[in-house]
Design a protein around this motif. Structure first.
Motif, PDB file in Angstrom:
ATOM      1  N   LEU A   1       0.873  -1.173   0.000  1.00 44.45           N
ATOM      2  CA  LEU A   1       0.000   0.000   0.000  1.00 44.45           C
ATOM      3  C   LEU A   1       0.910   1.223   0.000  1.00 44.45           C
ATOM      4  CD1 LEU A   1      -2.541  -1.229   2.722  1.00 44.45           C
ATOM      5  CD2 LEU A   1      -2.804  -1.368   0.235  1.00 44.45           C
ATOM      6  N   SER A   2       0.457   2.304  -0.639  1.00 45.09           N
ATOM      7  CA  SER A   2       1.333   3.478  -0.776  1.00 45.09           C
ATOM      8  C   SER A   2       1.114   4.445   0.375  1.00 45.09           C
ATOM      9  CB  SER A   2       1.011   4.222  -2.070  1.00 45.09           C
ATOM     10  OG  SER A   2       0.861   3.340  -3.136  1.00 45.09           O
ATOM     11  N   GLU A   3       2.128   5.287   0.589  1.00 52.33           N
ATOM     12  CA  GLU A   3       2.001   6.330   1.603  1.00 52.33           C
ATOM     13  C   GLU A   3       1.625   7.648   0.963  1.00 52.33           C
ATOM     14  OE1 GLU A   3       5.631   6.678   3.753  1.00 52.33           O
ATOM     15  OE2 GLU A   3       5.185   4.951   5.003  1.00 52.33           O
ATOM     16  N   GLY A   4       0.614   8.298   1.506  1.00 53.84           N
ATOM     17  CA  GLY A   4       0.197   9.583   0.990  1.00 53.84           C
ATOM     18  C   GLY A   4       0.909  10.738   1.660  1.00 53.84           C
ATOM     19  N   PHE A   5       0.351  11.943   1.484  1.00 52.17           N
ATOM     20  CA  PHE A   5       1.053  13.156   1.932  1.00 52.17           C
ATOM     21  C   PHE A   5       1.199  13.242   3.455  1.00 52.17           C
ATOM     22  CE2 PHE A   5      -2.464  15.832   3.495  1.00 52.17           C
ATOM     23  CZ  PHE A   5      -3.552  15.082   3.075  1.00 52.17           C
ATOM     24  N   LEU A   6       0.333  12.551   4.204  1.00 55.59           N
ATOM     25  CA  LEU A   6       0.486  12.535   5.673  1.00 55.59           C
ATOM     26  C   LEU A   6       0.990  11.182   6.152  1.00 55.59           C
ATOM     27  CD1 LEU A   6      -2.745  14.420   6.856  1.00 55.59           C
ATOM     28  CD2 LEU A   6      -0.398  15.273   6.810  1.00 55.59           C
ATOM     29  N   PHE A   7       1.569  10.424   5.216  1.00 55.61           N
ATOM     30  CA  PHE A   7       2.104   9.096   5.491  1.00 55.61           C
ATOM     31  C   PHE A   7       1.024   8.101   5.900  1.00 55.61           C
ATOM     32  CE2 PHE A   7       5.315  12.336   6.364  1.00 55.61           C
ATOM     33  CZ  PHE A   7       6.176  12.047   5.325  1.00 55.61           C
ATOM     34  N   ASN A   8      -0.231   8.420   5.578  1.00 57.00           N
ATOM     35  CA  ASN A   8      -1.295   7.433   5.754  1.00 57.00           C
ATOM     36  C   ASN A   8      -1.277   6.497   4.558  1.00 57.00           C
ATOM     37  OD1 ASN A   8      -2.252   8.596   8.090  1.00 57.00           O
ATOM     38  ND2 ASN A   8      -3.589  10.001   6.979  1.00 57.00           N
ATOM     39  N   GLU A   9      -1.734   5.254   4.764  1.00 51.10           N
ATOM     40  CA  GLU A   9      -1.705   4.301   3.668  1.00 51.10           C
ATOM     41  C   GLU A   9      -2.952   4.406   2.792  1.00 51.10           C
ATOM     42  OE1 GLU A   9      -1.135   0.486   5.506  1.00 51.10           O
ATOM     43  OE2 GLU A   9       1.028   0.588   5.135  1.00 51.10           O
ATOM     44  N   THR A  10      -2.740   4.236   1.473  1.00 50.36           N
ATOM     45  CA  THR A  10      -3.873   4.169   0.559  1.00 50.36           C
ATOM     46  C   THR A  10      -4.605   2.850   0.796  1.00 50.36           C
ATOM     47  OG1 THR A  10      -2.396   3.169  -1.079  1.00 50.36           O
ATOM     48  CG2 THR A  10      -2.770   5.539  -1.253  1.00 50.36           C
ATOM     49  N   PRO A  11      -5.908   2.809   0.577  1.00 51.00           N
ATOM     50  CA  PRO A  11      -6.623   1.545   0.809  1.00 51.00           C
ATOM     51  C   PRO A  11      -6.244   0.450  -0.185  1.00 51.00           C
ATOM     52  CG  PRO A  11      -8.140   3.303   0.120  1.00 51.00           C
ATOM     53  CD  PRO A  11      -6.796   3.916   0.251  1.00 51.00           C
ATOM     54  N   ARG A  12      -5.730   0.843  -1.367  1.00 54.59           N
ATOM     55  CA  ARG A  12      -5.357  -0.185  -2.346  1.00 54.59           C
ATOM     56  C   ARG A  12      -3.920   0.008  -2.804  1.00 54.59           C
ATOM     57  NH1 ARG A  12     -10.695   0.842  -5.375  1.00 54.59           N
ATOM     58  NH2 ARG A  12     -12.172  -0.441  -4.204  1.00 54.59           N
ATOM     59  N   HIS A  13      -3.432  -1.024  -3.485  1.00 56.72           N
ATOM     60  CA  HIS A  13      -2.074  -1.046  -4.025  1.00 56.72           C
ATOM     61  C   HIS A  13      -1.993  -0.140  -5.258  1.00 56.72           C
ATOM     62  CE1 HIS A  13       1.611  -2.676  -5.600  1.00 56.72           C
ATOM     63  NE2 HIS A  13       1.012  -3.207  -6.633  1.00 56.72           N
ATOM     64  N   SER A  14      -0.897   0.623  -5.359  1.00 55.37           N
ATOM     65  CA  SER A  14      -0.704   1.508  -6.522  1.00 55.37           C
ATOM     66  C   SER A  14      -0.630   0.679  -7.801  1.00 55.37           C
ATOM     67  CB  SER A  14       0.592   2.291  -6.348  1.00 55.37           C
ATOM     68  OG  SER A  14       0.903   2.976  -7.536  1.00 55.37           O
ATOM     69  N   MET A  15      -1.209   1.187  -8.876  1.00 60.69           N
ATOM     70  CA  MET A  15      -1.203   0.417 -10.123  1.00 60.69           C
ATOM     71  C   MET A  15      -0.011   0.829 -10.958  1.00 60.69           C
ATOM     72  SD  MET A  15      -5.266   0.795 -10.811  1.00 60.69           S
ATOM     73  CE  MET A  15      -5.530  -0.740 -11.677  1.00 60.69           C
ATOM     74  N   HIS A  16       0.625  -0.124 -11.635  1.00 59.93           N
ATOM     75  CA  HIS A  16       1.699   0.286 -12.543  1.00 59.93           C
ATOM     76  C   HIS A  16       1.042   0.822 -13.818  1.00 59.93           C
ATOM     77  CE1 HIS A  16       1.139  -3.995 -13.631  1.00 59.93           C
ATOM     78  NE2 HIS A  16       1.666  -3.713 -14.791  1.00 59.93           N
ATOM     79  N   ILE A  17       1.551   1.972 -14.254  1.00 64.09           N
ATOM     80  CA  ILE A  17       0.909   2.665 -15.374  1.00 64.09           C
ATOM     81  C   ILE A  17       1.605   2.302 -16.678  1.00 64.09           C
ATOM     82  CG2 ILE A  17       0.434   4.926 -16.381  1.00 64.09           C
ATOM     83  CD1 ILE A  17       0.386   6.104 -13.598  1.00 64.09           C
ATOM     84  N   VAL A  18       0.865   1.818 -17.635  1.00 61.46           N
ATOM     85  CA  VAL A  18       1.423   1.543 -18.963  1.00 61.46           C
ATOM     86  C   VAL A  18       0.295   1.411 -19.976  1.00 61.46           C
ATOM     87  CG1 VAL A  18       1.491  -0.997 -18.669  1.00 61.46           C
ATOM     88  CG2 VAL A  18       3.081   0.093 -20.242  1.00 61.46           C
ATOM     89  N   ASN A  19       0.492   1.948 -21.154  1.00 62.93           N
ATOM     90  CA  ASN A  19      -0.482   1.835 -22.242  1.00 62.93           C
ATOM     91  C   ASN A  19      -1.914   2.108 -21.772  1.00 62.93           C
ATOM     92  OD1 ASN A  19       1.770   1.132 -23.629  1.00 62.93           O
ATOM     93  ND2 ASN A  19       1.136  -0.919 -24.168  1.00 62.93           N
ATOM     94  N   THR A  20      -2.079   3.229 -21.111  1.00 68.01           N
ATOM     95  CA  THR A  20      -3.414   3.560 -20.601  1.00 68.01           C
ATOM     96  C   THR A  20      -4.417   3.771 -21.737  1.00 68.01           C
ATOM     97  OG1 THR A  20      -2.555   5.792 -20.371  1.00 68.01           O
ATOM     98  CG2 THR A  20      -2.858   4.546 -18.352  1.00 68.01           C
ATOM     99  N   GLY A  21      -3.895   4.007 -22.941  1.00 64.96           N
ATOM    100  CA  GLY A  21      -4.804   4.129 -24.090  1.00 64.96           C
ATOM    101  C   GLY A  21      -5.604   2.855 -24.323  1.00 64.96           C
ATOM    102  N   ALA A  22      -5.108   1.752 -23.793  1.00 63.98           N
ATOM    103  CA  ALA A  22      -5.828   0.487 -23.948  1.00 63.98           C
ATOM    104  C   ALA A  22      -6.800   0.235 -22.794  1.00 63.98           C
ATOM    105  CB  ALA A  22      -4.836  -0.667 -24.031  1.00 63.98           C
ATOM    106  N   ASN A  23      -6.932   1.211 -21.915  1.00 68.16           N
ATOM    107  CA  ASN A  23      -7.838   1.047 -20.772  1.00 68.16           C
ATOM    108  C   ASN A  23      -9.222   1.558 -21.130  1.00 68.16           C
ATOM    109  OD1 ASN A  23      -5.960   0.071 -19.030  1.00 68.16           O
ATOM    110  ND2 ASN A  23      -5.721   1.941 -17.856  1.00 68.16           N
ATOM    111  N   SER A  24     -10.231   0.823 -20.776  1.00 71.06           N
ATOM    112  CA  SER A  24     -11.559   1.402 -20.912  1.00 71.06           C
ATOM    113  C   SER A  24     -12.006   2.013 -19.590  1.00 71.06           C
ATOM    114  CB  SER A  24     -12.554   0.361 -21.402  1.00 71.06           C
ATOM    115  OG  SER A  24     -12.508  -0.760 -20.568  1.00 71.06           O
ATOM    116  N   ARG A  25     -11.375   1.606 -18.504  1.00 68.79           N
ATOM    117  CA  ARG A  25     -11.679   2.175 -17.193  1.00 68.79           C
ATOM    118  C   ARG A  25     -10.420   2.218 -16.356  1.00 68.79           C
ATOM    119  NH1 ARG A  25     -17.211   0.883 -14.771  1.00 68.79           N
ATOM    120  NH2 ARG A  25     -18.563   0.913 -16.585  1.00 68.79           N
TER     121      ARG A  25
END
Ligand code: HEC
Ligand code: HEC
Length: 348
Positions: free
Chosen positions: A99-123
């Motif tokens: 889980l990632s750390e945000g600006f106050l070092f709180n954890e995000t509820p989900r795992h960060s997604m690796h970004i690639v070829n977002t043009g192939a994403n419908s959502r």
């Protein structure tokens, strides 16, 4: 020896050329005087056609502005996080944490997604709650855990007050006016330009390289015996269209995270070998754990995908040799050019 000399020559030329190109703008990001090229050329597979591209025409100037915004911690309320904190180039634009750390070092509820070829994403997002990239890119800025800049006017005022943005907006848009729409479009242009098309897999497809016997075996298992490709399909190893892009793979008998009606986005497997940990909650730290899940860890979740129900109730029974082959194949999906290309790097 010849190879070493050629390499040495090439790297010297690169250093010289870099020195010439890099000019330092006043205490801001280091940008090349001749812009990097972000616009896709015709020889690249485009992986597009989806809604977001109709709203964004990538130009090198917009993507350059977007690159600076992407790495600028000033976009968070306390100057602690940037998009790049949780989407790191060397990790395929994931962040290597469950889980990632945000600006106050709180954890995000989900795992960060690796970004690639977002043009192939419908959502976008694990639960697909965003449909258009240009909308999606603003959400992390205002998110109360990620960057915390909830007030749009404050965002605009912050960016407006920073000197190095004057020229960048001017070059991208013809004048220095800072608006929310321009920030969104520039970020989407940069994110949308993160295109992978030069993995070993692609080179084999283009006939300029060959799989080893082990990789070939892995590909065959992936496409046929275990039919991973029925979900991780096509050149992006994801499922591209609408809600069919979401599945439940029986991680738990009962989910604690609802996702999209009990299902989660099928992740693109490009760069998957550099973007551990895995799954929407980052529960698996290695690829072996992922394969063990498919092999013998399936839970009979009420939403378990029909494509997985056909196997033994607990999984596919993948043998050790087959696991090795599948991993060898997944390694061919790493795009080393993308992971080291300076045009995607942190300019600060
Ligand atoms: C604190 C960590 C953090 C920061 C900062 C952050 N992200 Fe993310 N990003 C995430 C997480 C976690 C997810 C998955 C969220 C979910 O599914 O609920 C995500 C998902 C995404 C996705 C979806 C990818 C897909 O394939 O669906 C994109 C695109 C993205 N982020 C871009 C950005 C941009 C642009 C910024 C900066 C404006 C940014 N992120 C800032 C953690 C972060
Ligand atoms: C029924 C569709 C389906 C099948 C079949 C399937 N997957 Fe997946 N895969 C998914 C979904 C959905 C996720 C994300 C699940 C989650 O986080 O809740 C996923 C996640 C993954 C991940 C983690 C990626 C990341 O970025 O976190 C890997 C690696 C993976 N699958 C490999 C495989 C392999 C190898 C096979 C075949 C042995 C396979 N998958 C078969 C749907 C499927």
């Amino acid at each position: 020896m010849k190879k070493i000399l050629v390499l040495l020559g090439a790297s010297l030329a690169l250093v010289a050329c870099k020195e010439q190109e890099e000019t330092i703008r006043s205490a801001g990001p280091q940008l090349p005087s001749k812009l990097y090229s972000y616009v896709w050329n015709r020889s690249q597979p485009t992986f597009t056609g989806n809604s977001w591209l109709r709203n964004v025409r990538i130009t090198d100037e917009k993507a350059t502005l977007g690159r600076v915004l992407f790495y600028d911690k000033a976009l968070s309320v306390n100057n602690v996080t940037s998009c790049g904190s949780c989407h790191m180039q060397s990790k395929g634009f994931g962040d290597g944490k469950a889980l990632s750390e945000g600006f106050l070092f709180n954890e995000t509820p989900r795992h960060s997604m690796h970004i690639v070829n977002t043009g192939a994403n419908s959502r976008f997002f694990w639960d697909g709650r965003s449909v258009i990239l240009k909308d999606q890119v603003l959400l992390p800025i205002s998110n109360h855990i990620e960057m915390g800049l909830e007030d749009e006017n404050l965002l605009i005022a912050k960016v407006d007050a920073i000197d190095y943005y004057d020229d960048l907006f001017e070059e991208a848009y013809g004048n220095g006016l800072v608006t929310k729409e321009r920030i969104a479009e520039a970020l989407a242009s940069f994110v949308g330009s993160i295109v992978s098309y030069n993995t070993k897999f692609d080179q084999v497809e283009r006939g300029v390289d060959r799989f080893t016997a082990l990789e070939e075996k892995g590909k065959d298992l992936f496409n046929n015996k275990y039919n991973c490709a029925s979900c991780h399909g096509g050149k992006n190893f994801n499922a591209e269209w609408g809600e069919t892009a979401f599945s439940n793979i029986g991680l738990d008998a009962e989910d604690t995270d609802e996702g999209l009606n009990g299902r989660f986005k099928v992740p693109n497997l490009r760069n998957v070998m550099v973007s551990a940990p895995y799954m929407h909650d980052g529960r698996f730290s290695t690829i072996e754990e992922v394969l063990n899940h498919y092999s013998s860890g399936l839970k009979q979740n009420a939403n378990l995908d029909w494509r997985l129900r056909q196997f033994d109730p607990t999984g596919m029974n993948i043998s050790p040799d087959e696991k090795e082959a599948l991993i060898a194949f997944l390694h061919t999906l790493t795009d080393y050019d993308l992971l080291s290309d300076p045009k995607y790097s942190d300019p600060f």
